[in-house]
Design an enzyme around this catalytic site. Structure first.
Site, PDB file in Angstrom:
ATOM      1  N   ASN A  53      29.271 -40.768 -15.377  1.00 38.24           N
ATOM      2  CA  ASN A  53      30.431 -41.597 -15.685  1.00 38.24           C
ATOM      3  C   ASN A  53      30.230 -43.030 -15.204  1.00 38.24           C
ATOM      4  O   ASN A  53      29.474 -43.293 -14.279  1.00 38.24           O
ATOM      5  CB  ASN A  53      31.652 -41.005 -14.995  1.00 38.24           C
ATOM      6  CG  ASN A  53      31.531 -41.121 -13.491  1.00 38.24           C
ATOM      7  OD1 ASN A  53      31.832 -42.167 -12.912  1.00 38.24           O
ATOM      8  ND2 ASN A  53      31.044 -40.082 -12.846  1.00 38.24           N
ATOM      9  N   LYS A 181      36.534 -38.573  -0.557  1.00 37.18           N
ATOM     10  CA  LYS A 181      36.407 -40.025  -0.797  1.00 37.18           C
ATOM     11  C   LYS A 181      37.559 -40.508  -1.652  1.00 37.18           C
ATOM     12  O   LYS A 181      37.956 -39.830  -2.596  1.00 37.18           O
ATOM     13  CB  LYS A 181      35.079 -40.328  -1.497  1.00 37.18           C
ATOM     14  CG  LYS A 181      34.825 -41.816  -1.682  1.00 37.18           C
ATOM     15  CD  LYS A 181      33.387 -42.064  -2.118  1.00 37.18           C
ATOM     16  CE  LYS A 181      33.222 -42.023  -3.618  1.00 37.18           C
ATOM     17  NZ  LYS A 181      31.821 -42.251  -4.024  1.00 37.18           N
ATOM     18  N   LYS A 183      39.413 -44.198  -3.534  1.00 36.67           N
ATOM     19  CA  LYS A 183      39.201 -45.571  -3.984  1.00 36.67           C
ATOM     20  C   LYS A 183      40.055 -46.534  -3.182  1.00 36.67           C
ATOM     21  O   LYS A 183      41.176 -46.204  -2.785  1.00 36.67           O
ATOM     22  CB  LYS A 183      39.545 -45.690  -5.475  1.00 36.67           C
ATOM     23  CG  LYS A 183      38.685 -44.806  -6.373  1.00 36.67           C
ATOM     24  CD  LYS A 183      37.227 -45.191  -6.291  1.00 36.67           C
ATOM     25  CE  LYS A 183      36.390 -44.369  -7.264  1.00 36.67           C
ATOM     26  NZ  LYS A 183      34.952 -44.696  -7.132  1.00 36.67           N
ATOM     27  N   ASP A 220      35.821 -46.340  -1.176  1.00 41.29           N
ATOM     28  CA  ASP A 220      34.941 -46.947  -2.182  1.00 41.29           C
ATOM     29  C   ASP A 220      35.657 -48.099  -2.871  1.00 41.29           C
ATOM     30  O   ASP A 220      36.669 -47.887  -3.548  1.00 41.29           O
ATOM     31  CB  ASP A 220      34.553 -45.873  -3.207  1.00 41.29           C
ATOM     32  CG  ASP A 220      33.586 -46.384  -4.264  1.00 41.29           C
ATOM     33  OD1 ASP A 220      33.185 -47.565  -4.207  1.00 41.29           O
ATOM     34  OD2 ASP A 220      33.236 -45.589  -5.161  1.00 41.29           O
ATOM     35  N   GLU A 246      32.061 -47.967   1.042  1.00 40.67           N
ATOM     36  CA  GLU A 246      31.144 -47.993  -0.106  1.00 40.67           C
ATOM     37  C   GLU A 246      31.345 -49.212  -1.003  1.00 40.67           C
ATOM     38  O   GLU A 246      32.482 -49.567  -1.311  1.00 40.67           O
ATOM     39  CB  GLU A 246      31.375 -46.710  -0.925  1.00 40.67           C
ATOM     40  CG  GLU A 246      30.561 -46.614  -2.207  1.00 40.67           C
ATOM     41  CD  GLU A 246      30.729 -45.256  -2.880  1.00 40.67           C
ATOM     42  OE1 GLU A 246      31.014 -44.261  -2.170  1.00 40.67           O
ATOM     43  OE2 GLU A 246      30.593 -45.181  -4.113  1.00 40.67           O
ATOM     44  N   GLU A 272      24.741 -47.316  -6.234  1.00 42.74           N
ATOM     45  CA  GLU A 272      24.944 -46.573  -7.485  1.00 42.74           C
ATOM     46  C   GLU A 272      24.771 -47.469  -8.712  1.00 42.74           C
ATOM     47  O   GLU A 272      24.573 -46.969  -9.810  1.00 42.74           O
ATOM     48  CB  GLU A 272      26.317 -45.905  -7.508  1.00 42.74           C
ATOM     49  CG  GLU A 272      27.481 -46.872  -7.646  1.00 42.74           C
ATOM     50  CD  GLU A 272      28.830 -46.175  -7.719  1.00 42.74           C
ATOM     51  OE1 GLU A 272      29.223 -45.549  -6.730  1.00 42.74           O
ATOM     52  OE2 GLU A 272      29.482 -46.262  -8.774  1.00 42.74           O
ATOM     53  N   ASP A 299      21.557 -43.350  -8.753  1.00 45.30           N
ATOM     54  CA  ASP A 299      21.873 -42.181  -9.583  1.00 45.30           C
ATOM     55  C   ASP A 299      20.792 -42.054 -10.655  1.00 45.30           C
ATOM     56  O   ASP A 299      20.698 -42.903 -11.537  1.00 45.30           O
ATOM     57  CB  ASP A 299      23.251 -42.412 -10.218  1.00 45.30           C
ATOM     58  CG  ASP A 299      23.689 -41.287 -11.135  1.00 45.30           C
ATOM     59  OD1 ASP A 299      22.854 -40.431 -11.501  1.00 45.30           O
ATOM     60  OD2 ASP A 299      24.874 -41.277 -11.496  1.00 45.30           O
ATOM     61  N   HIS A 329      25.068 -40.914  -6.496  1.00 47.04           N
ATOM     62  CA  HIS A 329      26.288 -40.974  -7.304  1.00 47.04           C
ATOM     63  C   HIS A 329      26.151 -39.999  -8.477  1.00 47.04           C
ATOM     64  O   HIS A 329      25.052 -39.670  -8.895  1.00 47.04           O
ATOM     65  CB  HIS A 329      26.410 -42.408  -7.850  1.00 47.04           C
ATOM     66  CG  HIS A 329      27.403 -42.588  -8.965  1.00 47.04           C
ATOM     67  ND1 HIS A 329      27.054 -42.460 -10.295  1.00 47.04           N
ATOM     68  CD2 HIS A 329      28.720 -42.909  -8.953  1.00 47.04           C
ATOM     69  CE1 HIS A 329      28.118 -42.703 -11.041  1.00 47.04           C
ATOM     70  NE2 HIS A 329      29.141 -42.977 -10.254  1.00 47.04           N
ATOM     71  N   GLU A 348      27.060 -36.291  -4.542  1.00 47.52           N
ATOM     72  CA  GLU A 348      28.473 -36.492  -4.823  1.00 47.52           C
ATOM     73  C   GLU A 348      29.012 -35.295  -5.615  1.00 47.52           C
ATOM     74  O   GLU A 348      28.237 -34.553  -6.231  1.00 47.52           O
ATOM     75  CB  GLU A 348      28.653 -37.785  -5.641  1.00 47.52           C
ATOM     76  CG  GLU A 348      30.099 -38.199  -5.811  1.00 47.52           C
ATOM     77  CD  GLU A 348      30.238 -39.647  -6.323  1.00 47.52           C
ATOM     78  OE1 GLU A 348      29.261 -40.207  -6.851  1.00 47.52           O
ATOM     79  OE2 GLU A 348      31.338 -40.205  -6.169  1.00 47.52           O
TER      80      GLU A 348
HETATM   81 MG    MG Z   1      31.174 -45.572  -5.981  1.00 51.21          MG
END
Ligand code: MG
Length: 396
Positions: A53, A181, A183, A220, A246, A272, A299, A329, A348
């Protein structure tokens, strides 16, 4: 042996969620299936690939450049001289024919999709899980049976208050995750601190003796902050002792990361959105990161695949970093096999979003924040029924 056919399609993973930079209302994923002439159990071996994603489907690049190069390659130029199998390194070179250096943008995603499918096919042809194949070939340690995973979520979405955020995080803890985690960066600093403190109050109920709630929480910012904002957050976050902070600033702003590193002595995570081993070298050279505490999140599905990831691990070794610093990621099974087969520190996981690409085999629940790998040949997509249903819908 040869490749008989390469199928590709585009799938929507649109949702209402938002991070500090983007919403996912139009998010798409490219999927591919590489059909080989190798027969196992009366069926042709098929390698499957997709990307993570956050980057959109790569239909144009695949159609115009990368698929024709692979389809037009002579069979003898893509096979492994030592084994009766495809050679992912030769295929990578063919994919990157006539591509200038630098500018590691979206083409790294297109190549990553194909590279995943190639490795899935290669391990299936050898009839072993990809992690075991990686351990045997690259000698980065023993193949781990279980890998640390943390639950990534805590997105912003319309109408989501702190109560819903806490409920989401509680759900992850009840599913067996120990680290969660969330945001930050799409709200004000004071609002984000209220959100963080609410989640910490929930974590307080789940920690073991001697632990602090902050040690179970990562935040993050998705690269949203300028230096002064990143520093303002760092000052507030510092006493909380978080699991990590992050992607505070732009992924390529190594100066910002370096300045931040001298003002915050708890762990960071980033990487990432670095898609090449050259970018990783620059991060380690100029970003001020510390191998004894910080994490790298490159990633493979977004960054030219496993072939390039091995080069990144070589860069890490040059700068005296361990593969154990890497927690990729993406939340997918492919990176899980890299973690198990190459000695990475974990992976993750997206228990609530980006299905069916996020998540692991159906029969492997999370226990103590660890997920077990299965013995299925290849990446083991066949052990994840919702993903296989999607592949069958698009490719049959
Ligand atoms: Mg991130």
């Amino acid at each position: 042996m040869k490749i008989l056919q390469i199928k590709n399609s585009v799938v929507s993973i649109a949702s209402e969620i938002q991070n500090a930079y983007i919403d996912f209302s139009k998010m798409t994923v490219s999927i591919v299936a590489i059909v080989t002439d190798v027969i196992k159990d009366d069926k042709p071996v098929i390698g499957y690939g997709f990307h993570s994603n956050g980057r959109y489907a790569q239909a144009g690049l695949l159609r115009e450049r990368f698929l024709p190069r692979l389809i037009e390659a002579k069979p003898e130029n893509i096979v492994d001289d030592q084994r009766d199998n495809l050679d992912p390194f030769k295929i990578w070179d063919i994919l990157m024919t006539n591509e200038k250096p630098g500018g590691h943008g979206e083409r790294s995603v297109a190549v990553g999709v194909l590279d995943m499918a190639v490795w899935d096919a290669v391990a299936k042809i050898e009839e072993k899980p990809l992690c075991r194949l990686l351990t045997e070939r690259f000698d980065k340690g023993k193949s781990e049976k279980e890998i640390f995973v943390y639950a990534a979520g805590g997105y912003y979405y319309p109408g989501k208050g702190t109560e819903k955020l806490v409920k989401e995080m509680r759900g992850y803890l009840e599913q067996g995750y120990k680290v969660v985690k969330m945001k930050i960066g799409a709200a004000s600093l004071s609002e984000d601190m209220q959100r963080i403190e609410a989640v910490l109050r929930e974590l307080e109920k789940h920690i073991d003796s001697g632990e602090t709630p902050g040690s179970r929480l990562a935040v993050d910012a998705n690269g949203r902050f300028d230096l002064s904002t990143a520093l303002a957050y760092a000052r507030e976050l510092q006493p909380l002792g978080l699991f990590w902070y992050e992607e505070a600033g732009d992924p390529l702003d190594y100066h910002l990361q370096s300045e931040l590193s001298s003002a915050y002595d708890k762990p960071f995570a980033t990487g990432e959105n670095l898609f090449s081993h050259q970018d990783v070298a620059n991060l380690l050279r100029y970003g001020g990161l510390r191998p004894e505490k910080d994490y790298l999140q490159m990633d493979p599905a977004l960054a030219y695949g496993l072939v390039e990831y091995l080069r990144m691990l070589d860069v890490l070794a040059q700068f005296n970093w361990s593969p154990h610093n890497c927690i990729p990621h993406g939340g997918h099974q492919f990176a899980l096999h890299l973690a198990a087969g190459l000695g990475l520190g974990g992976n993750e996981s997206y228990p609530g979003v980006f299905q069916p690409f996020g998540g692991f085999a159906d029969e492997t629940p999370i226990k103590n924040s660890m997920v077990r790998l299965t013995d299925h040949p290849g990446v083991g997509f066949e052990a994840k029924s919702d993903l296989m249903d999607l592949f069958h819908t698009h490719f049959n």
